[in-house]
Design a protein around this motif. Structure first.
Motif, PDB file in Angstrom:
ATOM      1  N   GLY A   1      60.720  27.800  69.377  1.00 23.02           N
ATOM      2  CA  GLY A   1      61.669  28.776  69.903  1.00 23.02           C
ATOM      3  C   GLY A   1      61.099  29.656  70.999  1.00 23.02           C
ATOM      4  N   ALA A   2      59.785  29.646  71.182  1.00 19.24           N
ATOM      5  CA  ALA A   2      59.182  30.462  72.252  1.00 19.24           C
ATOM      6  C   ALA A   2      59.457  29.798  73.597  1.00 19.24           C
ATOM      7  CB  ALA A   2      57.689  30.621  72.022  1.00 19.24           C
TER       8      ALA A   2
ATOM      9  N   LEU B   1      69.579  26.329  77.057  1.00 19.40           N
ATOM     10  CA  LEU B   1      69.605  27.739  76.659  1.00 19.40           C
ATOM     11  C   LEU B   1      69.142  27.874  75.213  1.00 19.40           C
ATOM     12  CD1 LEU B   1      70.632  30.756  76.821  1.00 19.40           C
ATOM     13  CD2 LEU B   1      72.877  29.873  76.161  1.00 19.40           C
ATOM     14  N   HIS B   2      68.266  28.833  74.999  1.00 16.38           N
ATOM     15  CA  HIS B   2      67.872  29.188  73.629  1.00 16.38           C
ATOM     16  C   HIS B   2      68.208  30.650  73.407  1.00 16.38           C
ATOM     17  CE1 HIS B   2      65.402  29.350  69.916  1.00 16.38           C
ATOM     18  NE2 HIS B   2      65.180  30.597  70.307  1.00 16.38           N
ATOM     19  N   LEU B   3      68.790  30.940  72.271  1.00 16.70           N
ATOM     20  CA  LEU B   3      68.950  32.345  71.884  1.00 16.70           C
ATOM     21  C   LEU B   3      69.021  32.446  70.375  1.00 16.70           C
ATOM     22  CD1 LEU B   3      72.123  32.861  70.939  1.00 16.70           C
ATOM     23  CD2 LEU B   3      72.507  32.847  73.379  1.00 16.70           C
ATOM     24  N   GLU B   4      68.815  33.661  69.908  1.00 17.91           N
ATOM     25  CA  GLU B   4      68.883  33.936  68.465  1.00 17.91           C
ATOM     26  C   GLU B   4      69.847  35.096  68.263  1.00 17.91           C
ATOM     27  OE1 GLU B   4      64.715  34.321  67.313  1.00 17.91           O
ATOM     28  OE2 GLU B   4      64.267  32.593  68.592  1.00 17.91           O
TER      29      GLU B   4
ATOM     30  N   THR C   1      69.529  30.513  65.169  1.00 17.12           N
ATOM     31  CA  THR C   1      69.212  30.031  66.518  1.00 17.12           C
ATOM     32  C   THR C   1      70.336  29.153  67.057  1.00 17.12           C
ATOM     33  OG1 THR C   1      68.102  28.031  65.706  1.00 17.12           O
ATOM     34  CG2 THR C   1      66.733  29.981  66.022  1.00 17.12           C
ATOM     35  N   TYR C   2      70.547  29.270  68.350  1.00 19.85           N
ATOM     36  CA  TYR C   2      71.363  28.308  69.097  1.00 19.85           C
ATOM     37  C   TYR C   2      70.471  27.678  70.166  1.00 19.85           C
ATOM     38  CZ  TYR C   2      76.096  29.661  67.478  1.00 19.85           C
ATOM     39  OH  TYR C   2      77.237  29.893  66.752  1.00 19.85           O
TER      40      TYR C   2
ATOM     41  N   ASN D   1      65.360  36.998  71.891  1.00 12.38           N
ATOM     42  CA  ASN D   1      64.684  35.788  72.394  1.00 12.38           C
ATOM     43  C   ASN D   1      65.643  34.852  73.141  1.00 12.38           C
ATOM     44  OD1 ASN D   1      62.644  33.943  72.887  1.00 12.38           O
ATOM     45  ND2 ASN D   1      62.859  32.932  70.896  1.00 12.38           N
ATOM     46  N   ILE D   2      66.086  35.313  74.304  1.00  9.20           N
ATOM     47  CA  ILE D   2      67.043  34.530  75.100  1.00  9.20           C
ATOM     48  C   ILE D   2      66.332  33.995  76.338  1.00  9.20           C
ATOM     49  CG2 ILE D   2      69.285  34.552  76.245  1.00  9.20           C
ATOM     50  CD1 ILE D   2      69.989  37.068  74.677  1.00  9.20           C
TER      51      ILE D   2
END
Ligand code: MG
Length: 269
Positions: free
Chosen positions: A63-64, A119-122, A187-188, A257-258
């Motif tokens: 996720g980082a 795209l990653h976000l929580e 998470t997405y 964390n986007i």
């Protein structure tokens, strides 16, 4: 017993014999020039001249952000965001504390514009359940500020299928409901292909792949048009790149964390 003997015999047949030690320091060609052209491509099989993919250093933990990511929120400030208003952009008002941002007033869009992205976000819905159905932790990821991947507390929350967490809102329910409890971080991971227009005409729709908490919700699903409520959403031409938005639906959803990566095609130098 019989099966294990059979497997052993197969291994011996395949590898010659166990007694042969592997040679060390073997060398292999770096590519080939005498192989056939791949159908539909300009490259040969194992083509020595094919560009090698660019290097990306992965994040240290799952996720980082990897080395080529654009970090949109690292838990500290909203410098990458603005609040759109009728009189122009304003500084965003959402609360930032303890490494997350929380929906308060106004919407949020990125200052940068994006086309095709990973795209990653929580996100986390409020721990305390307040309201029902679409009033439980509603927010949304607004791809190109138009196409909504729903954010909703969908843990034991009866509501219409195409409005659940991870839905392409008002179009497609998620394949499954992989929701964690309200208050827990989720998470997405989204891969989005932007729609293409020629003048006012749609020539290629948008597509989206979504993982929630590591579970597949959509696999390159065609997006039918912009987010809508109680009507069928349609496409209207827009730029090749548009801001990413987060929806204010008047519930205190949190984000952290986007990051995004701009996506390019194969064989880019
Ligand atoms: Mg929403």
């Amino acid at each position: 017993m019989k099966l294990s003997l059979l497997l052993l015999a197969l291994c011996v047949l395949q590898n010659g014999a166990f007694a042969q030690p592997r040679k060390k320091g073997r060398t292999a060609p770096l590519g080939y020039t005498d192989t056939p052209i791949l159908p539909g491509q300009k490259w040969k099989v194992h083509d020595i001249d094919r560009p090698r993919p660019k290097l990306v250093t992965p994040g240290n933990t799952p996720g980082a952000p990897p080395s080529d990511a654009i970090v949109l929120f690292d838990g500290k400030d909203l410098s990458q965001w603005e609040a759109p208003s009728k009189t122009g952009a304003k500084p965003p008002a959402w609360k930032v504390e303890n490494g997350y941002m929380e929906v308060t007033t106004g919407g949020m869009v990125t200052k940068q514009k994006f086309g095709d992205i990973q795209l990653h976000l929580e996100w986390a819905a409020p721990a305390e359940i307040d309201g029902t159905s679409q009033w439980r932790g509603n927010s949304g990821v607004l791809l190109m500020d138009r196409y909504e991947i729903q954010v909703l507390d969908s843990y034991n929350n009866p509501t219409y299928a195409d409005g659940q967490a991870g839905a392409i809102y008002a179009q497609w329910p998620p394949l499954v409901n992989a929701s964690r409890k309200p208050g827990e971080w989720q998470t997405y991971d989204i891969v989005f292909e932007a729609p293409k227009f020629e003048g006012p005409k749609l020539v290629k729709p948008g597509y989206v792949t979504v993982f929630a908490n590591g579970v597949l919700l959509h696999h390159r699903k065609e997006i039918g048009g912009r987010m809508s409520h109680r009507v069928v959403g349609t496409y209207e031409a827009h730029g090749a790149e548009e801001p990413l938005g987060l929806q204010n639906h008047d519930t205190s959803v949190r984000y952290r964390n986007i990051w995004v990566r701009r996506l390019a095609g194969y064989d880019q130098p």
